[in-house]
Structure formats: C-alpha cells, structure tokens
Design a protein around this motif. Sequence first.
Motif, PDB file in Angstrom:
ATOM      1  N   VAL A  52       2.537   4.392  25.138  1.00 36.48           N
ATOM      2  CA  VAL A  52       3.805   3.735  24.834  1.00 36.48           C
ATOM      3  C   VAL A  52       3.763   3.233  23.390  1.00 36.48           C
ATOM      4  N   ARG A  53       4.805   3.528  22.624  1.00 39.41           N
ATOM      5  CA  ARG A  53       4.849   3.155  21.210  1.00 39.41           C
ATOM      6  C   ARG A  53       5.705   1.914  21.006  1.00 39.41           C
ATOM      7  N   SER A  54       5.473   1.242  19.890  1.00 44.10           N
ATOM      8  CA  SER A  54       6.266   0.064  19.554  1.00 44.10           C
ATOM      9  C   SER A  54       7.331   0.379  18.509  1.00 44.10           C
ATOM     10  N   ARG A  55       7.331   1.611  18.001  1.00 43.43           N
ATOM     11  CA  ARG A  55       8.328   2.020  17.007  1.00 43.43           C
ATOM     12  C   ARG A  55       8.869   3.393  17.368  1.00 43.43           C
ATOM     13  N   ARG A  56      10.072   3.703  16.878  1.00 44.03           N
ATOM     14  CA  ARG A  56      10.622   5.035  17.088  1.00 44.03           C
ATOM     15  C   ARG A  56       9.972   5.997  16.099  1.00 44.03           C
ATOM     16  N   LEU A  57       9.202   6.925  16.627  1.00 44.32           N
ATOM     17  CA  LEU A  57       8.485   7.891  15.800  1.00 44.32           C
ATOM     18  C   LEU A  57       8.654   9.287  16.388  1.00 44.32           C
ATOM     19  N   PRO A  58       8.356  10.331  15.609  1.00 46.98           N
ATOM     20  CA  PRO A  58       8.460  11.694  16.152  1.00 46.98           C
ATOM     21  C   PRO A  58       7.559  11.870  17.376  1.00 46.98           C
ATOM     22  N   ASP A  59       7.889  12.858  18.175  1.00 45.59           N
ATOM     23  CA  ASP A  59       7.082  13.136  19.360  1.00 45.59           C
ATOM     24  C   ASP A  59       5.667  13.538  18.960  1.00 45.59           C
ATOM     25  N   ALA A  60       4.761  13.404  19.912  1.00 45.99           N
ATOM     26  CA  ALA A  60       3.362  13.733  19.683  1.00 45.99           C
ATOM     27  C   ALA A  60       3.021  15.045  20.379  1.00 45.99           C
ATOM     28  N   CYS A  61       1.818  15.545  20.108  1.00 47.15           N
ATOM     29  CA  CYS A  61       1.345  16.782  20.720  1.00 47.15           C
ATOM     30  C   CYS A  61      -0.096  16.574  21.174  1.00 47.15           C
ATOM     31  N   TYR A  83      -8.103  14.194  25.658  1.00 47.75           N
ATOM     32  CA  TYR A  83      -7.073  14.949  24.939  1.00 47.75           C
ATOM     33  C   TYR A  83      -6.912  14.374  23.531  1.00 47.75           C
ATOM     34  N   LEU A  84      -6.899  15.263  22.555  1.00 43.90           N
ATOM     35  CA  LEU A  84      -6.539  14.872  21.196  1.00 43.90           C
ATOM     36  C   LEU A  84      -5.025  14.795  21.115  1.00 43.90           C
ATOM     37  N   VAL A  85      -4.499  13.644  20.692  1.00 43.15           N
ATOM     38  CA  VAL A  85      -3.052  13.459  20.543  1.00 43.15           C
ATOM     39  C   VAL A  85      -2.749  13.302  19.052  1.00 43.15           C
ATOM     40  N   SER A  86      -2.146  14.321  18.479  1.00 41.17           N
ATOM     41  CA  SER A  86      -1.766  14.284  17.063  1.00 41.17           C
ATOM     42  C   SER A  86      -0.379  13.678  16.949  1.00 41.17           C
ATOM     43  N   THR A  87      -0.245  12.650  16.120  1.00 48.57           N
ATOM     44  CA  THR A  87       1.034  11.964  16.006  1.00 48.57           C
ATOM     45  C   THR A  87       1.153  11.374  14.604  1.00 48.57           C
ATOM     46  N   ARG A  88       2.125  10.510  14.412  1.00 48.41           N
ATOM     47  CA  ARG A  88       2.322   9.837  13.122  1.00 48.41           C
ATOM     48  C   ARG A  88       2.402   8.340  13.376  1.00 48.41           C
ATOM     49  N   MET A  89       2.194   7.574  12.336  1.00 48.08           N
ATOM     50  CA  MET A  89       2.150   6.128  12.483  1.00 48.08           C
ATOM     51  C   MET A  89       2.941   5.472  11.376  1.00 48.08           C
ATOM     52  N   THR A  90       3.220   4.189  11.560  1.00 44.23           N
ATOM     53  CA  THR A  90       3.752   3.366  10.483  1.00 44.23           C
ATOM     54  C   THR A  90       2.704   2.320  10.144  1.00 44.23           C
ATOM     55  N   THR A  91       2.707   1.872   8.907  1.00 49.07           N
ATOM     56  CA  THR A  91       1.643   0.990   8.433  1.00 49.07           C
ATOM     57  C   THR A  91       1.618  -0.356   9.146  1.00 49.07           C
TER      58      THR A  91
END
Length: 313
Positions: A52-61, A83-91
């Motif tokens: 579960v994320r705390s920000r709206r970010l692109p989907d993960a894989c 599982y390796l989950v590749s995603t993006r983050m905010t600082t």
Amino acid sequence: MKGGTQVIVAAVPIALNAGEPYVRVTEEGELPHVCPKETETNVREVLESLLVRSRRLPDACAEPLPVCLHCDEAGTRIVELPYLVSTRMTTDEPGWVPCYDLLPWEDHRREEGMGQASALGKLLIAQNEGMPPSERLLEKRRLDALFAMGNCNWKPPLAKERWAAIRNGAQQKEAVGMASCRFPHETNYRWLCAALGHLRLSIIAQAMPVNLMPERFTIPQLHAAVEGILGEAVDRPTFRRGLTNGRSVEDTGACSDEVFGRPARLMRFRTDVVVANQTQGIPLALSLADTVKQAETIDRLFPDGTPRPGDRN
C-alpha cells in the motif's frame, strides 16, 4: 497449504532516487512479507496488499526470484516466494532506505565499499585454515572471485552468492556482524541480495530498467541509474554506444530544464522495449493508504461544515 509447510510471500520494492537504488521497508525495519492463508492463492493480490502506497505513483511490476526451501528448528518446511517489485518513489515518501546502507560491500564505486568487500573476503578465507589444502585452495579461489580479490574482477550479479558466503562462513556471527546489522532478520538480506543480483544481471543482459526510470529522462540520468544498480563505474562512451546499438531509447524532441549549462535531450524507452518488459513480470496496482484516500476527499477539506466553493445559500 498442507500441514507442516509454511509459505512466505515476500516483496522487495526497489526504486531509484538520483540514480541510487533504494529499498522500501516496513515500520519494523523489514521487507514486506506475509504468510498467506489457504484461501489467498493469488500472488498478485497478496503482493498488492503488502505494498500500500502513501502517494499516487505509477503502477509497479513484480518479477519472481528464486524460491528458497528449508526447514526450521521445529521441522516445519518453509517455502519462501520472494518477488522483486520495480517501482518509483518520491523523496518525501517514508520507508525508503538506500540499498548500499544495508549492503555497503556491494558498492564498488567507493573506496569504503571495496575495502569492506576485501575485508570480508579475507575474514572468510582466514576461517578456512582448518580445511585440507586442496579444499582450502578451491575455497580461496571461490572467495577471490566473489569478493574481487587477487586478480579477479568485480562481478556485480553475484550479490546473493556473496551473502551466502558471508552467512555460511565458519564463524557466522563475526562475518555477519561485520557485514551489517540493519535488518532484524538475516532472511531479509537473502531476499534483497537476490533482487539486486537479478537487477544487475538484467542490466548486463542489455535489459533496461524501464519500471525504475521516469517516462522521460536524460542519457546522464540513465547512465547514473545503471551505475547505481551495478554498484560500479560504467564507461560513458561505451554506455552511449550500447544504447545506440541496442536501439532501446528514442529522442522525445524536448530538452531538460533541470541541467545547468548545455541543455540535455530528453529520451524515453521505445514502445516495443516497454511492452517486452511488461510481459516479463506481474503488473501490480498499488492502492493508496486510507489516510491519504480520506485526505483527498472534499469532505476532509471542509470538516467543520465550512461552505464549499459553489455551494448555494
């Protein structure tokens, strides 16, 4: 799930920040993992519930890592499904930790990382003094290759094998203690090292980190990301030639305004590269935390009945 067997589904969420790989941990300082119930057979749903994320970010894989089978002291058969989950983050999103804070010996761009890898290798070799000469020689050659000692070059994809050597040393506590003490349980190191090794092998095989990069990026940003993932310096001219020959990126026609001096061209991954990458993993739709969902509603903005814009008198 049969009696006497316990299944653990673990996620290793990795993202990039200024080219450096980060891993997301829970409030307890561990990688997200769960023992699913018999009715929870959909791995995708289990992973999504963990992340579960705390920000709206692109989907993960998510990409499966090697399964680990072992038994605990009570004789229970443990089946680990990381599982390796590749995603993006905010600082400003909490929970992200630099991978090389946890695995400092894996960063060979810096003297400190190379020094710790060498020190670990020497410690493990010294622990094998009681072996027969032939076995000791073979083990020394293996450790030289793993920790880049002697005339051996650094091999980034062997991160999991390096951790196994540290964990299985003759004097485990000394080696593990020297390596790092950030994770509460050593199992987390195995999962993280497996994920890092998988990422590195993909980069060496010319598979670009599509899910880790923004939609548009500069060549220096991509170069920094590849160096950060590999944990070693990459020759810039060779890297650019590889991009040109591989035809994995294309020019967007725009320039970045975040670079001082000469404007840098903004690139993106070709559509066929993105599609090929998506077919190799499990797409995840990460839900928002309840607190953020509530904060984004109009009722939360006016909790005391203050008239809203457009309300009629």
